[in-house]
Design an enzyme around this catalytic site. Sequence first.
Site, short mmCIF file in Angstrom:
data_model
loop_
_atom_site.label_atom_id
_atom_site.label_comp_id
_atom_site.label_asym_id
_atom_site.label_seq_id
_atom_site.Cartn_x
_atom_site.Cartn_y
_atom_site.Cartn_z
N ASP A 156 0.87 -1.19 0.00
CA ASP A 156 0.00 0.00 0.00
C ASP A 156 0.90 1.23 0.00
O ASP A 156 1.49 1.57 1.03
CB ASP A 156 -0.90 0.01 1.24
CG ASP A 156 -1.97 -1.08 1.20
OD1 ASP A 156 -1.80 -2.07 0.44
OD2 ASP A 156 -2.98 -0.95 1.91
N LYS A 219 -6.90 3.42 -3.03
CA LYS A 219 -7.30 3.37 -1.62
C LYS A 219 -7.53 4.81 -1.15
O LYS A 219 -6.80 5.72 -1.54
CB LYS A 219 -6.18 2.67 -0.84
CG LYS A 219 -6.36 2.61 0.66
CD LYS A 219 -5.23 1.76 1.28
CE LYS A 219 -5.18 1.90 2.79
NZ LYS A 219 -4.04 1.17 3.39
N LYS A 255 -10.25 0.34 -2.18
CA LYS A 255 -10.10 0.07 -0.75
C LYS A 255 -10.37 1.34 0.06
O LYS A 255 -9.54 2.24 0.09
CB LYS A 255 -8.68 -0.44 -0.44
CG LYS A 255 -8.42 -0.69 1.05
CD LYS A 255 -7.05 -1.28 1.30
CE LYS A 255 -6.74 -1.35 2.80
NZ LYS A 255 -5.37 -1.84 3.06
#
Lengths: 319, 801
Positions: A156, A219, A255
């Site tokens: 991430d 995300k 996400k």
Amino acid sequence: MNTHNGRNPGVPLDLRWVEAARVNRSAVERRAATLPTRRSVKQAWQAAWLLRAITLMDLTTLQGDDTPGNVQRLCAKARRPVRGDLLEALGAHELPIRVAAVCVYHAMVPVAVKALAGSDIPVAAVAAGFPAGLTPLDLRVKEIEYAIEMGAQEIDVVISRRHVLAGNWGALYDEIRAFREACGDAHMKAILEAGELATLRQVYQASLVCMMAGADFIKTSTGKAAVNATLPIGLVMCRAIRDYAARTDHQVGFKPAGGIRAAKQALDWMILIKEELGDEWLRPSLFRFGASALLADIERQLEHHVTGAYSASFRHPMA
Amino acid sequence: MTAPIAEIFQTMAYGPAPESAKPALDWLNAHERTFGQFIAGRWTQPDPSRLFDSVNPATGQPLARITQATQDEVDAAVAAAREAFKSWSQTPGHIRARYLYAMARHIQKHARLFAVLESLDNGKPIRETRDLDIPLAARHFYHHAGWAQLMDTELADCAPLGVIGQIIPWNFPLLMLAWKIAPALAMGNTVVLKPAEWTPLTALRFAEVCEAIRLPPGVVNIVTGDGQVGQMIVNHAGVDKIAFTGSTEVGRQIRIATAGSGKRLSLELGGKSPFVVFDDADLDSAIEGVVDAIWFNQGQVCCAGSRLLVQEGIAPRFYAKLRARMEKLRIGDPLDKAIDLGAIIAPPQLQKIARLVEQGIAEGATMWQPSWACPTEGYFYPPTLFTDVSPAATIAQVEIFGPVLVAMPFRTPAEAVALANNTRYGLAASVWSEDINLALDVAGKLKAGTVWINCTNLFDAASGFGGYRESGFGREGGKEGLFEYVKLKPSRVDPLPKRIAPHAEDGAAANPPAHNAPGNGIDRTPKLYIGGKQARPDSGYSLAIYGADGAAIGEVGAGNRKDIRNAVEAARAAAAWGDQTAHNRAQILYYIAENLSARRAEFAARLVQQTGCDSASADAEVAAALDRWFTFAAWADKYDGAVHRTPFRGLTLSVNEPVGVIGIACPDEAPLLAPVTLMAAAISVGNTIVLIPSERHPLSATDLYQVLDTSDVPAGVVNIVTGARDELAQVLAEHADVDALWYFGSAAGSAMVERASANNLKRTWVNYGQSRDWFTLTAAQQAEMLRQATQVKNIWVPYGA
């Protein structure tokens, strides 16, 4: 259309597409506010959806005081997120109920990898100068390489918000491309930190550039900013994903992370995904919750479904 | 019904999410599912011989039996309202406010019962009744509690009208009740309300609210039944005003039925509202806008955005997005909390929708519906999109009142405006663009009472709602809506002794001094004044005009229908007058006064010559006329709008727009002052006019055109056609391109004007044969004239960085 397990190879940066983006905040907020009033999931459907929510979860700890002890505990919970007797009562004991991934800081990757050995649960590592993204680019790339070396299968990364605020799309594209290259086979999630972007239009534009540069997921947030995952932000990002899929045939995952603590919120997010992107996206390959406390509330709701009485947290094993 | 959790885990399907009908059914059962009328605070005994069913459209099963009201019952309801009016109209505003506040609170306290009952009776989704209909109804009572409180100070010159007959439709039963009852009661009126025969239940439940709060008997009376009962109310001599919401066809009938009765009338009628999407819009948000525009309440909404206009370059992409969105819509049990579309109200409506869709296909448009099927029980119709639609297609013109959207492309903003306005309706419009310059420019050009920018179907009690053109007249909500329920206090209208010059046959003629006679010099022949030019009458005839002493003092053209036609065309062509700055218009009005002042003696002499009044009176009339030009010049840049305090992040701009082309038929009294007053009021705010001077004393008006010519008044702003007043007024009343008609003449002429105006449902302002003191113009009267000269457009502009 590529398969769910496939990657988003990205496309060349298309600045005309980026510049043409239009997002009306009031209209987006209205849609986001009415989505949960237009759909409702009750009873068995609610229980089933919550079980699905668990399998979509990146069970996360990203605290400065993380130690091997609490990370190991988290990994144990990831393997057995719900009490066996509850799963039995729900008729779900044969379902593969375990979380999608465990998400930790790079230093904790080896601990998590070891704790999850044999479980098929991947370890996701935050990297690239998380959460601010203001370390030198070569160090951010090194961080990614380190995490992968230590066994992380998902990375991430945080984007440079300054490139978005300045409209420096080329720099953002190049940065994400470099991250993607460093990730190799590991799936890359690009964290926009949307709460630090100026407008929803920029959220859409940043989503688009990240996808063009090859992000497998986009995300919302690090969980460290004042504004984290909100439904309006999520709606805009989902629409960007939809547009990108329509034009390029590549499916990119989504996400939301930060502030998702209640089972009801999880249902709202899943309704958003189902309505805006479709059932196809309600799988771990294309959707994740970044969450720490959410699981505990879901467990209580599941027990309520089984017993008809409201539950308490201490009745469920803690993470 | 319960699928195994493991199975749902795989399919991720939606399950049922029903709202319980039980409390509403319990309430119906407690009433043995049978209802009488609510008259004078009491329930009449249901008469088994005239009961009809109120049906649940989602099942086709009857919910309750309702009484068809008789003439006696309507008489009793009107009498009760009349009796109650005596005290209610004298009840202090604060006390009326308390009752309205109590109504709001009671609706809130029983919100879910109202919501479920409405959904059962109407077939609309519980989400809508729960989140929109019922909260908006409560909000309307709250807002108008405030107006009741403030009436004494904010509407100090106004008095209630009396007994209001209110007829409401089936699409928003309780909300329309609130829109009708709240302002009426706030302003001190009493009401007889008839809910639609298909959806009477929430109105009957509301009657119980009136009981619970101990509203004085007769203030609110509710009678039930079909259109015949509506007719009884419309034709009832004891009713002072009719407020109607419903179809344009019935509205037209009501206009004709009430013509000449002196009943006030407000009509909120049909629509074919445009939904305009520019290529710089947030398209995904615009798609959700379309959903709210045409699939809200199954499209059974008078302001539904039923005509989708999309900029050509993005049309295919937009249609593709729209089809994908339609596929996601869910139709079904209205009490399910997770459905988007409920049932159509009743079989006739369902058949009408199906018939029009068939016709659309037959006329060559491309029809698309989602792949899923509708429930087979109950009255359902799927969301439907037509593309390849031309403006000539039936489905592009008529109001379908169902979930059917017709789409067509446009090339330019100008073409978007032209297509949007290519309809006889004018209720609402929605404009989508992220360019505020473009959006506001287009909003200003759309002929609609409400324009939503980047939003749609937003309503609030603080903002007026109502139509242009054949969508009706009058506003509901906002301060603008209150004036539908008040009249100016009579004491302020006629306080002064008449100063109107007596007519020749009244026997008080004075011989004009010979040296003042304008006819002394070269023969002057007033002509018609059309498009800034003096025009000979089409007829080729002239009419002799006689002075007070009976001697011929001149001739004017005998105007006919063709002259009116030409004058209306000239007035329409001069519409740019309304786009000028108010400052420019004010300057021109002042300039008219300046030039009139220079010819003061001549105009006074003309009055003496025509009417035989003494020269002091004549001079006073000219002086008053000068004052009028100044008055309305002053107003030109001051009669501005407002920013309403709607609960919404954005601006709700209430804009006073000119009505358009106004016909003005002048009275015989005050032959200079009357036309000047009306002319000045009308043109000050940007209207263009066709003026019919006094038939008997037209020369003061015809003398004016030379003044106009020298005062930079653009050609066509004022057009003057002399001749037989009522004959010419009728042509104006019937003319479809005239937006309003002001008539000051006989009672019979007033009735004729109101009746003939039904042709295009233009606004009328008539005197019912009553004379008016033209020398008095109070502040309230000025405001009334300016209201007559304008129509309120509310533009909703959300913002958010």
